[in-house]
Design a protein around this motif. Structure first.
Motif, PDB file in Angstrom:
ATOM      1  N   GLY A 574       0.796  -1.227   0.000  1.00  0.00           N
ATOM      2  CA  GLY A 574       0.000   0.000   0.000  1.00  0.00           C
ATOM      3  C   GLY A 574       0.823   1.268   0.000  1.00  0.00           C
ATOM      4  O   GLY A 574       0.285   2.354   0.202  1.00  0.00           O
ATOM      5  N   GLY A 575       2.113   1.174  -0.251  1.00  0.00           N
ATOM      6  CA  GLY A 575       2.970   2.356  -0.304  1.00  0.00           C
ATOM      7  C   GLY A 575       3.112   2.871  -1.728  1.00  0.00           C
ATOM      8  O   GLY A 575       3.137   2.077  -2.681  1.00  0.00           O
ATOM      9  N   LEU A 576       3.187   4.195  -1.871  1.00  0.00           N
ATOM     10  CA  LEU A 576       3.355   4.827  -3.181  1.00  0.00           C
ATOM     11  C   LEU A 576       4.662   5.601  -3.173  1.00  0.00           C
ATOM     12  O   LEU A 576       4.781   6.613  -2.474  1.00  0.00           O
ATOM     13  CB  LEU A 576       2.178   5.765  -3.485  1.00  0.00           C
ATOM     14  CG  LEU A 576       2.295   6.622  -4.754  1.00  0.00           C
ATOM     15  CD1 LEU A 576       2.446   5.760  -5.995  1.00  0.00           C
ATOM     16  CD2 LEU A 576       1.078   7.542  -4.899  1.00  0.00           C
ATOM     17  N   ILE A 577       5.607   5.137  -3.949  1.00  0.00           N
ATOM     18  CA  ILE A 577       6.957   5.718  -3.942  1.00  0.00           C
ATOM     19  C   ILE A 577       7.205   6.477  -5.232  1.00  0.00           C
ATOM     20  O   ILE A 577       7.004   5.931  -6.321  1.00  0.00           O
ATOM     21  CB  ILE A 577       8.036   4.612  -3.797  1.00  0.00           C
ATOM     22  CG1 ILE A 577       7.917   3.941  -2.432  1.00  0.00           C
ATOM     23  CG2 ILE A 577       9.441   5.160  -3.995  1.00  0.00           C
ATOM     24  CD1 ILE A 577       7.179   2.648  -2.457  1.00  0.00           C
ATOM     25  N   ASN A 578       7.612   7.725  -5.108  1.00  0.00           N
ATOM     26  CA  ASN A 578       8.170   8.421  -6.260  1.00  0.00           C
ATOM     27  C   ASN A 578       9.677   8.289  -6.155  1.00  0.00           C
ATOM     28  O   ASN A 578      10.306   8.931  -5.307  1.00  0.00           O
ATOM     29  CB  ASN A 578       7.758   9.892  -6.274  1.00  0.00           C
ATOM     30  CG  ASN A 578       8.428  10.655  -7.422  1.00  0.00           C
ATOM     31  OD1 ASN A 578       9.006  10.049  -8.323  1.00  0.00           O
ATOM     32  ND2 ASN A 578       8.354  11.970  -7.384  1.00  0.00           N
ATOM     33  N   ALA A 579      10.253   7.439  -6.996  1.00  0.00           N
ATOM     34  CA  ALA A 579      11.701   7.211  -6.918  1.00  0.00           C
ATOM     35  C   ALA A 579      12.477   8.434  -7.397  1.00  0.00           C
ATOM     36  O   ALA A 579      13.557   8.721  -6.893  1.00  0.00           O
ATOM     37  CB  ALA A 579      12.085   5.988  -7.736  1.00  0.00           C
ATOM     38  N   GLY A 580      11.918   9.161  -8.380  1.00  0.00           N
ATOM     39  CA  GLY A 580      12.614  10.325  -8.912  1.00  0.00           C
ATOM     40  C   GLY A 580      12.466  10.402 -10.421  1.00  0.00           C
ATOM     41  O   GLY A 580      11.444  10.001 -10.974  1.00  0.00           O
ATOM     42  N   PRO A 581      13.505  10.885 -11.120  1.00  0.00           N
ATOM     43  CA  PRO A 581      13.419  11.034 -12.586  1.00  0.00           C
ATOM     44  C   PRO A 581      13.597   9.687 -13.286  1.00  0.00           C
ATOM     45  O   PRO A 581      13.672   8.641 -12.647  1.00  0.00           O
ATOM     46  CB  PRO A 581      14.589  11.974 -12.886  1.00  0.00           C
ATOM     47  CG  PRO A 581      15.604  11.622 -11.827  1.00  0.00           C
ATOM     48  CD  PRO A 581      14.810  11.317 -10.597  1.00  0.00           C
ATOM     49  N   CYS A 582      13.707   9.733 -14.625  1.00  0.00           N
ATOM     50  CA  CYS A 582      13.896   8.505 -15.415  1.00  0.00           C
ATOM     51  C   CYS A 582      15.076   7.688 -14.896  1.00  0.00           C
ATOM     52  O   CYS A 582      15.011   6.457 -14.839  1.00  0.00           O
ATOM     53  CB  CYS A 582      14.159   8.839 -16.878  1.00  0.00           C
ATOM     54  SG  CYS A 582      12.695   9.325 -17.773  1.00  0.00           S
TER      55      CYS A 582
END
Length: 778
Positions: A574-582
């Motif tokens: 249930g976690g939503l991760i924005n890792a970063g750019p491409c």
């Protein structure tokens, strides 16, 4: 031998992003003297197959390709690559060099992967060289106490444990050398076998993963970006978040270096409150990792719209995914353009030899300039913005037509319908314009949400109507266009992997889903967010990077919240991760590798095939490239494939011309515990496949997260999601469900009667053997 290294940093750069998010005003410098080991000695390469050459992993590729056969979808019958041709390859014919259609498609795929990998490699070479020049080759790679496996991809592929920026340079040298060999194979009269072309494409994809890890690690340590922080701040995003009452600098592209100089100059002069710095595409994501003062306009799809709005006084372009007609578009609004990268010189004279004041004067006269000395970009961009803001105040409001102007323009439409025909998504552009003739703008407003502003409709319009400008203005008036996205956090922490490793391997966390790729969406950004929402509610781990991470933040629920504001940024169910750019897509495969290492204790160094075999058979991860557009996306997807991670592409993804599909029948594996070859269910069923719409994509995800090693509890959970998603979106049971139920214990309790009834109709029989330790390496 040891020596001291002196590191001097702005104190604002040295504190955690969570502290910065509190809007504290902190200024000053700190100096750190650090004792480091001499690292000039030759790095030791470890493992059975460090730094593999082009053919060293061919045996692994052939195991994959024999199970997942390449399926080609040519979009052109001709080969025009050399002066032998052009050659007609249709109906089984061969070209003058002997090439046939399948070989031509395989060669084209390899070429695309090489272009994508070269793009990332050159980007990362620039980052590493810049940071070594600034900080020295011995600058340490320190990702903090929560990350011991600092570079899982590099370790596994090269056998190296990188400790300094100088080590990263050595990794790049290996990748560049391999890339030269791969590209040479696309020359006329070279490779002559389809599977060998595909093996080379997989090699290029793996190298792409390596260079992206090099680049992101370099910028994380060199620019003090978040090091896997779970609580990175949620930042503003959207066109209406930009304060138009201030001078505005817009940065477009993927390379953060020029943006850092702009932000540094503003901080040095105390101008943070007076000037807006914003970005489009990955540069925007990286700028917010560097400074909480930067803002994000949005993904690639908003590029032409924002430029047309005229809000930006200065447009700074670096590299990748930038409109090549940027000078022409900027000129229409009175904005100036600063090109800063050798990959995109735009025919401009290099002004780097001039002083900053001289450069400013030249750009004011000529409207654009090339400044390859990025250290000068900070002052030049900021001072130009301050000057131009005063002269462009009135012009900004006139860049887009008002509603009455739009109605007048719409009345020039001849209703020829060519705008509809050339639209890549077949949107009803003409019908929206017809409504606008009568002052009804709702259809144009709806179009704004789904259009990615390629501008093909305008190019075809016989009346030269500025259709993108018309759509943009209506969109700005009808929608709030203020969103929130979590700043990119970078790698997954080792401690997070320790918590989720077992539940993922045994299937009790239903899967890890990575949303990657560009914004070539078939029906707008909303679909991506809806897919993420559905999966988060079902406790999948969702990771996003690049334009996909921004697009997910451009959807709000009925309470006005984005998904980033509702779900935690931790790598857990249930976690939503924005890792970063491409570049940060590497942290997805990096997490899968860490599971093999931290949970299963597999050694990483030089051990690619064993680690990939583990991921293919045990780690339920799948990638979704819903808007894949560029050659970089082809390289990223193919890199995931070599690790054994399946990919789903949207309808436009088939233009890459190749999928890896199984025949859907039983697979064979060697079971190390049973000590024999056995037949197993076809999991994961495909390595790269396409979905026609987001509903089909959602239903594929739980199926492609299934692995041979799933425990009964885990498999029943994946079956539950497969069945309930299929019933929700197609109102029926999955037509191939019987393939993925090995025994009755795989059937979820709540659906038992229904599924048993279905299986009875299909004549299903339980399997006699379930794999205990499946492997393809035999």
């Amino acid at each position: 031998m040891v020596k001291f290294m002196r590191v001097e940093r702005d104190i604002k750069r040295a504190i955690a992003p969570t502290i910065l998010s509190k809007n504290l005003k902190i200024k000053g410098n700190i100096t750190v003297k650090e004792l480091i080991e001499e690292t000039d000695k030759e790095l030791k390469l470890e493992g059975p197959n460090p730094m593999p050459k082009v053919t060293d992993l061919r045996y692994w590729d052939f195991k994959l390709l024999n199970r997942y056969q390449p399926f080609y979808m040519p979009i052109c019958d001709m080969c025009c690559l050399c002066t032998y041709g052009k050659c007609d390859l249709s109906k089984g014919k061969k070209g003058a060099c002997g090439i046939d259609m399948k070989l031509q498609q395989a060669r084209t795929v390899l070429l695309a992967c090489c272009i994508g990998t070269a793009c990332h490699a050159a980007h990362c070479r620039h980052l590493v060289d810049t940071l070594i020049k600034k900080l020295g080759k011995d600058y340490p790679i320190d990702l903090g106490n929560s990350i011991e496996v600092e570079a899982p991809i590099i370790r596994t592929v090269t056998g190296m444990r990188v400790k300094t920026l100088g080590d990263l340079k050595k990794v790049l040298e290996y990748c560049e050398e391999q890339l030269t060999h791969l590209l040479s194979a696309t020359h006329t009269g070279q490779e002559g076998d389809v599977l060998d072309f595909e093996s080379k494409a997989l090699h290029a994809g793996m190298l792409d993963d390596v260079v992206r890890e090099v680049g992101d690690i370099a910028q994380i340590v060199g620019y003090r970006m978040p090091k896997g922080d779970i609580e990175t701040p949620v930042v503003d995003m959207g066109i209406n978040c930009i304060d138009t009452n201030k001078p505005v600098i817009l940065c477009i592209g993927h390379n953060v270096v020029p943006s850092t100089y702009i932000i540094d100059y503003m901080e040095e002069k105390g101008l943070e409150e007076e000037i807006e710095v914003c970005g489009i595409c990955c540069t925007a994501l990286d700028a917010t990792r560097y400074s909480s003062d930067a803002k994000i306009v949005g993904p690639l799809s908003r590029q032409l719209m924002f430029i047309r709005s005229g809000v930006a006084d200065v447009i700074v372009v670096d590299e990748q995914c930038i409109r090549v007609d940027i000078l022409e578009e900027a000129k229409k609004t009175g904005s100036v353009v600063i090109a800063t990268n050798d990959k995109m010189c735009l025919g401009l004279e290099d002004l780097s030899h001039l002083s900053e004041d001289e450069i400013i004067n030249r750009i004011l006269r000529e409207g654009a300039g090339l400044v390859l000395d990025e250290s000068k970009v900070g002052k030049v961009a900021v001072e130009l913005a301050r000057i131009l803001f005063k002269s462009r105040r009135g012009m900004k409001e006139r860049c887009l037509p008002g509603l009455e102007g739009i109605r007048a323009l719409a009345n020039k439409c001849t209703e020829c319908g060519w705008c509809n025909r050339v639209c890549p998504n077949s949107f009803d552009v003409m019908e929206s314009i017809i409504d606008a003739k009568e002052g009804r703008f709702e259809k144009l407003a709806d179009l704004y949400k789904r259009c990615y502003s390629c501008g093909r409709c305008e190019s075809e319009c016989e009346r030269d109507l500025p259709l993108v400008s018309m759509i943009t203005k209506v969109g700005e008036l009808y929608h709030s266009l203020e969103f929130r996205v979590r700043a990119g956090r970078g790698p997954i922490q080792d401690v997070e992997i320790r918590k989720v490793g077992a539940p993922i391997v045994f299937g009790e966390i239903p899967g890890v889903v990575a949303f990657a790729g560009c914004t070539n969406y078939p029906n707008g950004e909303e679909e991506l967010a809806l897919m993420a929402k559905e999966l988060l509610e079902r406790k999948y781990i969702v990771v996003a990077a690049g334009c996909a991470s921004m697009s997910i933040g451009m959807w709000k629920d009925k309470d006005g919240k984005t998904l980033y504001e509702k779900y935690p940024g931790e790598f857990k169910a249930g976690g939503l991760i924005n890792a970063g750019p491409c570049l940060s897509n590497c942290h997805v495969s990096g997490a899968a590798i860490k599971i093999a290492n931290i949970f299963a204790k597999l050694p990483l160094e030089g051990n690619f095939a064993q680690v990939a075999d583990y991921i293919l058979n045990r780690v339920g991860a799948v990638g979704v490239a819903w808007g894949a557009m560029s050659q970089k996306a082809a390289a990223i997807a193919t890199g995931f494939n070599r690790w054994g991670i399946p990919i789903i592409v949207g309808p436009h993804g088939i233009k890459y011309r190749r999928l890896y599909l199984s025949d859907g029948e039983d697979f064979e594996v060697y079971d190390k515990k049973l000590k024999k070859v056995i037949k197993i269910d076809p999991t994961p069923e495909h390595l790269i496949t396409a979905a026609e719409n987001f509903k089909e994509c959602l239903c594929m995800i739980p199926k492609l997260c299934m692995r041979p090693n799933d425990g009964n509890k885990g498999r029943s959970m994946k079956v539950y999601h497969y069945v309930t998603l299929y019933e929700k979106y197609f109102d029926c049971m999955p037509p191939d469900l019987e393939k993925f139920i090995r025994t009755e214990r795989d059937i979820p309790f709540m659906l038992k009667d229904k599924i048993m009834g279905y299986l009875k109709e299909k004549g299903w029989e339980p399997r006699k053997e379930i794999p205990q330790e499946p492997t393809l390496l035999y």
